[in-house]
Write a protein that holds these residues in place. Structure first.
Motif, PDB file in Angstrom:
ATOM      1  N   VAL A  34       0.833  -1.207   0.000  1.00 25.17           N
ATOM      2  CA  VAL A  34       0.000   0.000   0.000  1.00 25.17           C
ATOM      3  C   VAL A  34       0.867   1.255   0.000  1.00 25.17           C
ATOM      4  N   MET A  35       1.926   1.255   0.796  1.00 22.41           N
ATOM      5  CA  MET A  35       2.797   2.435   0.866  1.00 22.41           C
ATOM      6  C   MET A  35       3.488   2.687  -0.468  1.00 22.41           C
ATOM      7  N   GLY A  36       3.948   1.620  -1.134  1.00 22.86           N
ATOM      8  CA  GLY A  36       4.546   1.796  -2.450  1.00 22.86           C
ATOM      9  C   GLY A  36       3.564   2.396  -3.433  1.00 22.86           C
ATOM     10  N   ALA A  37       2.317   1.899  -3.400  1.00 20.49           N
ATOM     11  CA  ALA A  37       1.275   2.427  -4.287  1.00 20.49           C
ATOM     12  C   ALA A  37       0.968   3.887  -3.968  1.00 20.49           C
ATOM     13  N   VAL A  38       0.861   4.207  -2.689  1.00 14.63           N
ATOM     14  CA  VAL A  38       0.558   5.585  -2.281  1.00 14.63           C
ATOM     15  C   VAL A  38       1.668   6.539  -2.707  1.00 14.63           C
TER      16      VAL A  38
ATOM     17  N   MET B 217       3.641   6.324  -5.285  1.00  8.91           N
ATOM     18  CA  MET B 217       3.552   6.582  -6.724  1.00  8.91           C
ATOM     19  C   MET B 217       2.365   7.472  -7.059  1.00  8.91           C
ATOM     20  N   LEU B 218       1.197   7.129  -6.523  1.00 14.46           N
ATOM     21  CA  LEU B 218      -0.013   7.876  -6.870  1.00 14.46           C
ATOM     22  C   LEU B 218       0.029   9.309  -6.348  1.00 14.46           C
ATOM     23  N   ALA B 219       0.479   9.466  -5.097  1.00  8.99           N
ATOM     24  CA  ALA B 219       0.511  10.808  -4.513  1.00  8.99           C
ATOM     25  C   ALA B 219       1.481  11.715  -5.256  1.00  8.99           C
TER      26      ALA B 219
ATOM     27  N   VAL C  72      12.237  12.459  -8.243  1.00  7.10           N
ATOM     28  CA  VAL C  72      13.145  11.326  -8.399  1.00  7.10           C
ATOM     29  C   VAL C  72      13.259  10.542  -7.095  1.00  7.10           C
ATOM     30  N   VAL C  73      13.400  11.256  -5.982  1.00  5.95           N
ATOM     31  CA  VAL C  73      13.489  10.588  -4.680  1.00  5.95           C
ATOM     32  C   VAL C  73      12.223   9.791  -4.388  1.00  5.95           C
ATOM     33  N   ASN C  74      11.069  10.404  -4.643  1.00  4.37           N
ATOM     34  CA  ASN C  74       9.806   9.713  -4.386  1.00  4.37           C
ATOM     35  C   ASN C  74       9.650   8.471  -5.251  1.00  4.37           C
TER      36      ASN C  74
ATOM     37  N   ALA D  90      -1.282   0.745  -9.404  1.00  2.00           N
ATOM     38  CA  ALA D  90      -0.717   2.054  -9.060  1.00  2.00           C
ATOM     39  C   ALA D  90       0.360   2.458 -10.052  1.00  2.00           C
ATOM     40  N   ALA D  91       1.203   1.507 -10.468  1.00  2.00           N
ATOM     41  CA  ALA D  91       2.244   1.816 -11.448  1.00  2.00           C
ATOM     42  C   ALA D  91       1.623   2.227 -12.775  1.00  2.00           C
TER      43      ALA D  91
END
Length: 246
Positions: free
Chosen positions: A96-100, A102-104, A160-162, A221-222
């Motif tokens: 979920v955190m990985g998806a958030v 990317m989306l955010a 880039v960091v995100n 999400a990707a």
């Protein structure tokens, strides 16, 4: 490439995402990446902690160790559904955190806010639930680094960091599914095995459910994050390839 809805695939983002996945894959055992691995472990344990609070329980402590292991100790009210939610929130929490991330960053353009929220999250978790020096030092130290990055990095660098954090979080979540849930010896001591004791549903079934949900979420999400929607002005952003170079 353009979808029926008018969203265009941003090849710059795709290339950078693939590059970060490759870096994570080839340098997986490098000590340089250990702090990022510990960050994902903290996401896993935070998932358990947040779920415990949501179902009416309490969190006693969160522990991180230098060998990349971790633990969340919480007290839960009785109920099988509560146990399912809390035990599932670890592996799915990192997905979920990985998806958030990317989306955010790429769909909602909350670039600096993403790092600022991560800074606040680590500080709160460390102060409230860390009971040992290593966990507290990691949480507060990493919180400070993310806070400085959110404040002072140029906009393009924040993107880039995100994306790096999102890519590595997704990769770590997938590796977790593979090593913890599909290795029979490791699975015997995993969250899936612990949940199986409470539900009588075999650990391999929980492993399959979590893996399917995690991969589906990260893939969706990707897909959403790598496309630029030209029909919605409030979701629109310049492609990563056109960002300023620093």
């Amino acid at each position: 490439m353009q979808t029926a809805s008018g969203a265009r695939l941003d090849m710059g983002r795709v290339a950078l995402l693939l590059a970060f996945l490759a870096v994570g894959w080839f340098f997986w055992d490098s000590p340089v990446l250990r702090p990022v691995k510990l960050l994902v472990v903290m996401m896993h344990e935070s998932g358990h902690a947040i779920a415990s609070l949501i179902v009416g329980g309490s969190v006693q402590s969160i522990t991180l160790r230098a060998d990349e292991s971790g633990a969340c100790f919480s007290a839960l009210p009785p109920g099988v559904l509560r146990q399912i939610i809390v035990f599932s929130a670890g592996y799915l929490g990192s997905a979920v955190m990985g998806a958030v991330l990317m989306l955010a960053t790429f769909r909602f353009r909350l670039r600096r806010l993403v790092l600022g929220a991560a800074c606040l999250w680590l500080a709160v978790m460390g102060v409230l639930y860390a009971r040992d020096a290593f966990t507290l030092a990691f949480c507060l130290g990493t919180s400070a680094v993310l806070g400085v990055a959110a404040k002072f990095l140029p906009e393009g660098a924040v993107e880039v960091v995100n994306l790096f954090l999102a890519a590595f979080t997704a990769l770590y979540a997938l590796f977790d599914f593979r090593s913890d849930l599909w290795d029979s010896q490791v699975r015997a001591g995993s969250d899936a095995a612990l949940l199986a004791q409470h539900t009588w549903v075999p650990a391999i079934v929980w492993a399959a459910i979590w893996t399917l949900l995690g991969i589906s979420l990260l893939g969706w999400a990707a897909y959403k994050s790598m496309h630029v929607d030209h029909k919605s002005s409030n979701m629109r952003m310049p492609p990563l390839s056109s960002a300023r170079r620093f």
